[in-house]
Design an enzyme around this catalytic site. Structure first.
Site, short mmCIF file in Angstrom:
data_model
loop_
_atom_site.label_atom_id
_atom_site.label_comp_id
_atom_site.label_asym_id
_atom_site.label_seq_id
_atom_site.Cartn_x
_atom_site.Cartn_y
_atom_site.Cartn_z
N GLY A 81 -7.44 30.86 -3.17
CA GLY A 81 -6.45 31.89 -3.44
C GLY A 81 -6.72 33.19 -2.69
N VAL B 274 -7.49 37.33 -2.79
CA VAL B 274 -8.20 38.29 -3.63
C VAL B 274 -7.65 39.69 -3.38
CG1 VAL B 274 -10.46 39.18 -4.30
CG2 VAL B 274 -10.26 36.82 -3.49
N ASP C 92 -21.89 26.22 -5.05
CA ASP C 92 -21.29 26.71 -3.80
C ASP C 92 -22.01 27.96 -3.30
OD1 ASP C 92 -19.56 26.36 -1.70
OD2 ASP C 92 -17.84 27.31 -2.67
N ILE D 30 -7.85 42.01 -0.34
CA ILE D 30 -9.17 42.24 0.27
C ILE D 30 -9.77 40.97 0.84
CG2 ILE D 30 -9.95 44.35 -0.87
CD1 ILE D 30 -11.23 42.61 -3.03
N GLY D 31 -9.18 39.86 0.55
CA GLY D 31 -9.76 38.64 1.10
C GLY D 31 -8.93 37.43 0.76
N GLU D 32 -9.28 36.36 1.44
CA GLU D 32 -8.54 35.12 1.25
C GLU D 32 -9.54 33.98 1.28
OE1 GLU D 32 -4.78 35.00 2.52
OE2 GLU D 32 -4.76 33.20 1.25
N GLY D 33 -9.54 33.18 0.25
CA GLY D 33 -10.42 32.01 0.25
C GLY D 33 -9.57 30.77 0.18
N1 LIG Z 1 -15.37 40.45 -6.72
C1 LIG Z 1 -15.06 40.76 -5.46
N2 LIG Z 1 -15.22 42.02 -5.01
C2 LIG Z 1 -14.92 42.34 -3.74
N3 LIG Z 1 -14.46 41.47 -2.83
C3 LIG Z 1 -14.28 40.20 -3.20
C4 LIG Z 1 -14.56 39.77 -4.53
N4 LIG Z 1 -14.31 38.45 -4.61
C5 LIG Z 1 -13.89 38.08 -3.40
N5 LIG Z 1 -13.86 39.11 -2.53
C6 LIG Z 1 -13.44 39.10 -1.13
O1 LIG Z 1 -12.44 38.11 -0.98
C7 LIG Z 1 -12.85 37.13 -0.03
C8 LIG Z 1 -12.35 35.78 -0.46
O2 LIG Z 1 -13.08 35.38 -1.60
P1 LIG Z 1 -12.97 33.93 -2.16
O3 LIG Z 1 -14.01 33.75 -3.19
O4 LIG Z 1 -11.58 33.67 -2.56
O5 LIG Z 1 -13.18 33.03 -0.88
P2 LIG Z 1 -14.46 32.49 -0.07
O6 LIG Z 1 -15.63 32.36 -0.99
O7 LIG Z 1 -14.63 33.34 1.15
O8 LIG Z 1 -13.92 31.08 0.36
P3 LIG Z 1 -13.83 29.76 -0.53
O9 LIG Z 1 -13.43 30.15 -1.91
O10 LIG Z 1 -12.80 28.98 0.17
O11 LIG Z 1 -15.18 29.18 -0.48
C9 LIG Z 1 -14.37 37.24 0.03
O12 LIG Z 1 -14.84 36.82 1.28
C10 LIG Z 1 -14.58 38.72 -0.21
O13 LIG Z 1 -14.43 39.42 1.01
#
Ligand SMILES: Nc1ncnc2c1ncn2[C@@H]1O[C@H](COP(=O)(O)OP(=O)(O)OP(=O)(O)O)[C@@H](O)[C@H]1O
Length: 493
Positions: free
Chosen positions: A219, A221, A332, A213-216
């Site tokens: 890692g 997600v 953050d 569902i996502g990539e930060g």
């Molecule tokens: N608990 C959750 N429920 C639903 N979607 C989530 C959840 N956590 C993360 N995501 C999805 O995954 C994406 C990536 O989340 P993640 O926290 O890894 O990265 P980020 O905050 O966008 O970037 P970074 O960690 O580099 O600051 C988010 O933008 C969101 O769309």
């Protein structure tokens, strides 16, 4: 895109080149190339060399190398002592007043002072890296910043890899109102937060790309369904950042495990085995605030929703700062870390950078590495390495501007003088032009007084000096007042 930096004694120098656009930075301040190169030469004389593109960038400049106007700091040992990582210390009130004196002309009003300084410092923070970072948002992890006061490494400190419905028994309890009746689904904590790998592999179909569902920066997600039917989000650390993430993940896990608030994403479990670091949190189904501001989720956020989201985030942060078992500083706060539920309630996510605040009540800050995301980072923390809850307040101020204007902290597509949102807001604010700043996508006509109060609050939060910023609790109270006035106006029609 190239970024280099180095700590030479008490001086931190950095350079970035983004598609030929060079930015120079000394001790947290943006510098002209000439002044930067002068400083570089004087450091080289003292055997602190900076190589490759940085050095060659200075070649060809005819420099008068007198050090009279050198931006470098002389008191090396003193500074190093102050920024000792992970130490705690008393707030030297003298320091604060000195900073105030330096930054704030006596004749200016507090808002004006805050705004000017904040704008200036934000330009430093933002223009330094953002032009490249925003372009590369998910391609690289570098939207997140880490700055280590102790590092003598010549690699950039900006190389971070990445990025129960209990309401606290406190004056912050929200009186029931239609907008607050939402209760997120009851989430059971897992029997043990230690899940085993095979449970997770089953739940994610062996980390099937279809469940991603996502990539930060840290890692990937995944959405997953556990054996008992519970739908969760599972964050899987990228292997290349694994060593570095050990501490980040353990910090996130330790902190998340202790907190329980409807505006904070809940930790349900984790896996810490072999080559895997996984965090299992409640799944929040409706995307991030940034996606909603960008209208990637269908509907444009209306004013009431924006106000409620701001209040939710402020509640979550107040809980962390005041009511959690130990004070927690998130570090953050940003729109991509605010997740929304189907009924548009907001939850603060991503505790990867969170830190426990000063343990002793006499202590006002902890001295630690700078971590956070460019554009949201407290300039005083960047300069002094002193972390306090007011760093979250600063980020919240930037977030509030984002919510009101729809703009990112730095808008690359805008003309140069409009690029830094805080600076642009401050200019307009001083011209008495708050209506023009509101997100053009939002079609409602909101009372100017309400808008004025919100922009005033955001600018106060983003004051360059932390003592000029309100606490999160005070922010919540102001937001409640603004909401009451707004709802009165709506009822009157
Ligand atoms: N608990 C959750 N429920 C639903 N979607 C989530 C959840 N956590 C993360 N995501 C999805 O995954 C994406 C990536 O989340 P993640 O926290 O890894 O990265 P980020 O905050 O966008 O970037 P970074 O960690 O580099 O600051 C988010 O933008 C969101 O769309």
């Amino acid at each position: 895109f190239a970024t280099q930096s180095k700590v030479c004694g008490s001086n931190h120098i950095a350079y970035s080149n983004c598609h030929g656009h060079e930015v120079f930075f000394i001790n947290g301040e943006l510098k002209e190339k000439e002044s930067f190169c002068k400083a570089l030469h004087s450091l080289e004389v003292n055997d602190c060399t900076f190589e490759n593109s940085l050095g060659s960038s200075c070649s060809g400049l005819d420099l008068d190398l007198s050090l009279a106007d050198s931006p470098l700091k002389p008191e090396r040992s003193l500074l190093q002592k102050e920024v000792r990582e992970e130490s705690t210390s008393h707030d030297p009130s003298q320091d604060t007043s000195k900073e105030k004196k330096d930054d704030d002309p006596e004749t200016l009003s507090p808002i004006y002072k805050s705004g000017i300084g904040a704008a200036g410092v934000l330009v430093i923070c933002c223009t330094f890296l953002c032009p490249c970072l925003y372009k590369k948002k998910k391609a690289t992890p570098s939207t997140v910043l880490e700055k280590d006061p102790k590092s003598t490494d010549s690699i950039s400190p900006f190389n971070v890899n990445s990025s129960s419905e209990k309401v606290p028994a406190s004056p912050l309890r929200v009186p029931p109102s239609p907008s607050r009746l939402y209760q997120s689904p009851k989430l059971r904590r897992l029997e043990s937060v230690h899940l085993n790998l095979s449970q997770v592999a089953r739940a994610t179909n062996n980390f099937s790309p279809s469940l991603k569902i996502g990539e930060g920066g840290f890692g990937t997600v995944y959405k997953a369904e556990l054996d008992d039917g519970q739908v969760v989000a599972i964050k899987r650390a990228k292997k290349e950042h694994f060593a570095k993430l050990r501490t980040e993940f353990s910090s996130e896990v330790e902190l998340l495990a202790k907190i329980d608030h409807r505006n904070l994403v809940k930790l349900l479990g984790y896996v810490d085995k072999g080559n895997e670091r996984l965090i299992i949190t409640e799944y929040v189904p409706n995307g991030t605030l940034r996606e909603h501001l960008d209208v990637q989720r269908g509907k444009i956020l209306d004013f009431n929703q924006r106000l409620e989201i701001s209040i939710d985030v402020a509640h979550g942060l107040t809980y962390l700062h005041l009511y959690a078992e130990k004070q927690i500083i998130h570090r953050d706060v940003k729109s991509s870390n605010i997740l929304l539920t189907e009924s548009m309630r907001a939850k603060v996510a991503d505790f990867g950078f969170a830190r426990i605040g000063p343990v002793d009540s006499d202590l006002t800050h902890i001295s630690t590495k700078v971590k956070g995301t460019v554009g949201y980072l407290d300039p005083e923390y960047m300069r002094t390495y002193q972390l306090t809850p007011k760093s979250d307040v600063y980020s919240f101020g930037i977030l509030l501007l984002e919510i009101l204007t729809g703009r990112r902290p730095v808008e690359l597509r805008k003309p140069a003088d409009e690029r830094v949102t805080l600076r642009w807001v401050f200019k307009k604010y001083n011209e008495g032009n708050v209506v023009d700043m509101v997100d053009p996508l939002m079609e409602e006509n909101v009372n100017t007084e309400i808008l004025y109060s919100l922009f005033t609050l955001a600018i106060q939060c983003a004051a360059p000096i932390r003592s000029d910023r309100p606490s999160m609790k005070a922010v919540v109270e102001q937001l409640w007042g603004i909401r009451a006035d707004y709802l009165k106006g709506v009822r009157k029609g």
